[in-house]
Write a protein that holds these residues in place. Sequence first.
Motif, short mmCIF file in Angstrom:
data_model
loop_
_atom_site.label_atom_id
_atom_site.label_comp_id
_atom_site.label_asym_id
_atom_site.label_seq_id
_atom_site.Cartn_x
_atom_site.Cartn_y
_atom_site.Cartn_z
N TYR A 256 75.24 145.53 44.47
CA TYR A 256 76.46 145.03 44.72
C TYR A 256 76.36 144.30 43.19
O TYR A 256 77.24 144.48 42.22
CB TYR A 256 76.60 143.98 45.71
N GLU A 257 75.01 143.56 42.77
CA GLU A 257 75.04 142.81 41.60
C GLU A 257 75.04 143.60 40.48
O GLU A 257 75.60 143.29 39.41
CB GLU A 257 73.45 142.06 41.68
N VAL A 258 74.34 144.89 40.63
CA VAL A 258 74.71 145.80 39.50
C VAL A 258 75.95 146.22 38.94
O VAL A 258 76.66 146.07 37.86
CB VAL A 258 73.95 147.31 39.73
N ARG A 259 76.93 146.21 40.26
CA ARG A 259 78.33 146.44 39.86
C ARG A 259 78.94 145.27 39.27
O ARG A 259 79.91 145.30 38.25
CB ARG A 259 79.09 146.85 41.15
N TYR A 260 78.64 144.18 39.90
CA TYR A 260 79.55 142.69 39.20
C TYR A 260 78.72 142.57 37.91
O TYR A 260 79.82 142.13 37.00
CB TYR A 260 78.57 141.56 40.35
N GLU A 261 77.56 142.62 37.49
CA GLU A 261 77.05 142.46 36.19
C GLU A 261 77.55 143.34 35.05
O GLU A 261 78.00 143.01 34.12
CB GLU A 261 75.44 142.33 36.20
N LEU B 110 72.51 142.84 33.35
CA LEU B 110 72.08 143.88 34.19
C LEU B 110 70.70 143.96 34.53
O LEU B 110 70.35 144.58 35.69
CB LEU B 110 72.68 145.28 33.29
N PRO B 111 69.86 144.00 33.37
CA PRO B 111 68.36 143.84 33.77
C PRO B 111 67.92 143.06 34.87
O PRO B 111 66.91 143.57 35.72
CB PRO B 111 67.64 143.48 32.80
N ALA C 197 65.32 144.22 40.13
CA ALA C 197 65.25 143.99 41.62
C ALA C 197 65.43 145.45 42.43
O ALA C 197 64.58 145.47 43.49
CB ALA C 197 66.28 143.11 42.06
N LEU C 198 66.54 146.25 42.01
CA LEU C 198 66.40 147.43 42.85
C LEU C 198 65.30 148.38 42.78
O LEU C 198 64.70 148.88 43.75
CB LEU C 198 67.45 148.25 42.20
N VAL C 199 64.44 148.32 41.84
CA VAL C 199 63.18 149.01 41.52
C VAL C 199 62.18 148.39 42.37
O VAL C 199 61.23 148.94 42.99
CB VAL C 199 62.75 148.99 40.01
#
Length: 188
Positions: free
Chosen positions: A150-155, A163-164, A169-171
Motif C-alpha cells: 500500500y505504501e508503494v502506491r501512496y508514495e 519510494l525506496p 521493506a517489500l524485499v
Amino acid sequence: MREAAHRAQGVMRLRGHGDLHLGQILVSQADAYLIDFEGEPLNGVDQRRQAATIYKDLAGMLRSFDYVAAVARRDSAVPKVSEAPAGTPPGPDSPEAAAASPEALLSAFRLRAGEAFLAGYRDARPSVLALADETESMLLAVAQLEKAAYEVRYEAAHRPEWLPIPLNALVRIAKALLEPHSSPSGGA
C-alpha cells in the motif's frame, strides 16, 4: 501465502484504526490520543469500513518505525560514533556500540521499537485476540507485506522520493516470509 490465508480463517476481525502509525498519535503531557480513524486514504470508503484483523494496525505501527529509521538514515540524523558529542556516556554493550555503524544502530532501533510495541500490545490485548506465536508471526508478516505494498502506491502518488522506503521493506519482508524461522521486522 496459502498457509497464511488458511491461518487467518476464524481470526477475529474488527473495525480498528485502519491507518495506525506514529503520525496518528498526539501526546499531550501524560496523555496520548489516537487521531484520524478514516483508514488508508487511497482506499475507498467501503474498503476502509471493512473489519480487519488487529494485525493491520500492528503492521502499520511497525512500518512506522521503519519510516523513522529510513528518514533518519536519509537525513543523516544518526551521528557516527566518532561524531558523538563530547561527554556522551557510552551506551549498553560499549565495545559493540563503539563499532556500530549508523545503519546498525537504525536497524537495532527498528527491531527494539517493534519488539517493545508488540510486547505492550501482547500485555494489553484481551485473551480472545491471542493466537499461537507461529500463527501470529505469520499473520503479522503478511500484514506488513500488505502495508508496504500500500505504501508503494501512496508514495508513488504523493512522495516519489520516499519510494525506496516501502520498496526496501517489500524485499526484506518477502525474504523473511520465504525463509523459515526469520522475522521481517521488530518483534514478529
